[in-house]
Design an enzyme around this catalytic site. Structure first.
Site, PDB file in Angstrom:
ATOM      1  N   LYS A  21       0.951  -1.223  -0.168  1.00 21.57           N
ATOM      2  CA  LYS A  21      -0.049   0.055  -0.006  1.00 21.57           C
ATOM      3  C   LYS A  21       0.773   1.172  -0.097  1.00 21.57           C
ATOM      4  CE  LYS A  21      -4.253  -1.988   1.541  1.00 21.57           C
ATOM      5  NZ  LYS A  21      -3.797  -3.311   1.628  1.00 21.57           N
TER       6      LYS A  21
HETATM    7  C1  LIG Z   1      -4.431  -4.385   0.733  1.00 19.69           C
HETATM    8  C2  LIG Z   1      -3.504  -5.807   0.869  1.00 19.69           C
HETATM    9  C3  LIG Z   1      -3.759  -6.786  -0.245  1.00 19.69           C
HETATM   10  C4  LIG Z   1      -4.981  -6.854  -1.024  1.00 19.69           C
HETATM   11  O1  LIG Z   1      -5.036  -5.849  -2.082  1.00 19.69           O
HETATM   12  P1  LIG Z   1      -6.043  -5.331  -2.895  1.00 19.69           P
HETATM   13  O2  LIG Z   1      -5.598  -4.204  -3.727  1.00 19.69           O
HETATM   14  O3  LIG Z   1      -7.052  -4.829  -1.836  1.00 19.69           O
HETATM   15  O4  LIG Z   1      -6.765  -6.655  -3.781  1.00 19.69           O
HETATM   16  C5  LIG Z   1      -3.034  -8.038  -0.340  1.00 19.69           C
HETATM   17  N1  LIG Z   1      -1.951  -8.116   0.741  1.00 19.69           N
HETATM   18  C6  LIG Z   1      -1.803  -7.106   1.379  1.00 19.69           C
HETATM   19  C7  LIG Z   1      -0.622  -7.302   2.482  1.00 19.69           C
HETATM   20  C8  LIG Z   1      -2.546  -5.852   1.575  1.00 19.69           C
HETATM   21  O5  LIG Z   1      -2.203  -4.813   2.562  1.00 19.69           O
END
Ligand SMILES: *Cc1c(COP(=O)(O)O)cnc(C)c1O
Length: 500
Positions: A113
């Site tokens: 993120k």
């Molecule tokens: C947010 C997140 C995901 C999922 O990603 P999306 O874009 O919501 O599909 C997967 N792994 C981790 C560690 C995350 O923080």
């Protein structure tokens, strides 16, 4: 390039407006009006570029109302050595012949993120200024853990912005709580809400929609905005690392330019994998996008059957960032695959909210099956995959990445496809240290240990250093100890902004 809403194709806003607004006034998501493509020549030119150079190229195709200088400033403010522990920003690790791991966790909060939340804060004040807005932007976030910290790190000390994060007092882990309460920066506030995540989230929604609050803010030259994952300003930066992974393989000689590549993406809200879809539509040679779910396998069923059905049991799993039953960004994919048919999207989304189910027609289902493949892994498989990968490849992965690896193994067994494949690694194994230690050393190893001892055990077992964002958290000074009930949240916001 203009943006329209998935629920109204006649809407037309600039990228700056789309980023500033976050979500369209009709509740739809912003998508580019026309297809963006990248020429083979440009792709070839990007092989020798750094991550930031590649990011500038890709983002400039989408954010056409930003100047080249502005995009450069945003990219360099986000992806620099002070923020990312790896000079390559998103390095590729070769697991074995034909399988690669794209490490998306070297940012300040150790999860992918950061790629979006490090740059969004740089877009935001520029987007506001461009649309004639001189108000200071106030970001309100309700978090169940990871997003709050990533947003705090991203917005800290960014001129023209303030950020206030609300987390459920007893709903986050010790490490997550300390990550937030020790947050530095002169424009940040962190508040513990007495209640659960839903209380924090509905409290934030109430503040956003309260007319009196809106008027008060306007008079004091503040404006609320959101760092939510459906903001186009969070999606666009994620397209970059698909290109970067491909180009790195060309650069290393592991892939000939033009040859196809598969991507495996551990998926929750469908944001990350959707960025891969956009990369493919732009002309990146992608064969299959493999969507990996945990036991909340609503997407696996959807991709296989064309029926989206959220009426099912919610599972709390060891890959909590994928514990989602409504994948918001899927709406963008459906809009693209129906050739921008807003009426059909409106119908499906209404069915989803009224009945919890919608079914796409067979033409769309077929398109989905050409682009995607999906399966899921349960917690037992996730733990076994972490152990296997460490023993067979001397490589440590977290629980989310393990879901991806497990599903990829199933893909190969089922299809026999031997196209080279990149698995997106979405979090550092240290971020989910408890589950990773359990996978490697067994349940016994956890007895009587707190999260900080487990970090050290994991470091010793793997020979890897604890990432700086997680190291010595228990020794840092707690800077934020404000608590509030849901009802007190508006008052806290006014106090933080000094407009009480
Ligand atoms: C947010 C997140 C995901 C999922 O990603 P999306 O874009 O919501 O599909 C997967 N792994 C981790 C560690 C995350 O923080």
């Amino acid at each position: 390039m203009f943006y329209e809403s998935t629920r109204n194709s006649n809407l037309s806003v600039t990228s700056a407006e789309a980023i500033k607004m976050g979500i369209a006034p009709d509740g739809g998501l912003f998508v580019p009006h026309s297809r963006v493509s990248i020429s083979q020549q440009t792709l070839a030119d990007m092989v020798d570029m750094s991550y930031t150079g590649r990011a500038e190229k890709v983002l400039s195709l989408f954010l056409t109302d930003f100047t080249g200088i502005e995009i450069k400033e945003c990219v360099e403010g986000a992806y620099n050595e002070e923020k990312f522990a790896s000079a390559e920003v998103a390095p590729l690790h070769k697991l074995d012949n034909g399988t690669y791991i794209l490490e998306l966790y070297h940012g300040p909060t150790c999860a992918f993120k950061d790629f979006a939340l490090q740059i969004l804060p740089h877009f935001m004040p520029r987007a506001a200024a461009k649309t004639g807005d001189t108000d200071e932007i106030v970001i309100l976030v309700a978090t169940s853990g990871d997003t709050g910290k990533a947003a705090l790190e991203g917005f800290r000390d960014v001129p023209g912005t303030k950020i206030i994060v609300f987390y459920p007092e007893n709903g986050v882990s010790v490490v997550q709580k300390l990550q937030m309460t020790t947050q530095q920066g002169n424009n940040v506030a962190v508040v513990a809400v007495e209640g659960n995540f839903d209380d924090a989230q509905s409290g934030v929604k109430d503040i956003f929609t309260d007319p009196a609050m809106k008027n008060l803010l306007r008079d004091r030259h503040y404006k609320f905005s959101s760092a939510n994952s459906i903001n186009w300003g969070r999606l666009a930066p994620q397209i970059v690392y698909y290109f970067s992974a491909y180009l790195d393989m060309v650069k290393s000689g592991d892939l000939n330019m033009g040859r196809p590549l598969n991507f495996v993406v551990p998926t929750g809200n469908f944001g990350n994998i959707l960025a891969g879809f956009y990369a493919k539509t732009m002309g990146l040679p992608v064969n299959r996008l493999i969507c990996a779910s945990n036991e909340n396998n609503v997407l696996t069923d959807f991709i296989r059957t064309g029926e989206y059905n959220r009426k099912r049991q919610f599972h709390k799993t060891l890959s909590p960032s994928m514990d989602i039953l409504i994948s918001s960004n899927l709406e963008r994919l459906l809009y693209e695959l129906t050739d921008h048919d807003a009426d059909t999207i409106l119908k499906w989304m209404a069915q989803l909210s009224e009945t919890g189910v919608y079914t796409v027609d067979s033409g769309i289902r077929q398109k989905i099956n050409e682009l995607f493949w999906s399966d899921f892994a349960d917690d037992t498989e996730t733990l076994a995959t972490i152990k296997d990968t460490f023993e067979n490849h001397k490589y440590l992965i977290d629980t989310h990445t393990a879901v991806g690896k497990n599903v990829y193994d199933k893909y190969v067994r089922t299809t026999g496809d031997n196209t080279p494949t990149v698995i997106a690694s979405t979090a550092s194994p240290f971020k989910f240290n408890k589950s990773v230690v359990r996978a490697l050393l067994g349940e016994e190893a956890l007895k009587g240990k707190d999260e900080f001892e487990l970090l050290n055990i994991l470091s010793r077992t793997s020979g890897l250093e604890i990432p700086s964002g997680l190291r010595d958290l228990d020794k840092k000074t707690v800077l934020h100890n404000t608590r509030a009930t849901k009802v007190e949240m508006p008052r806290v916001v006014k106090e933080v902004l000094n407009i009480a």
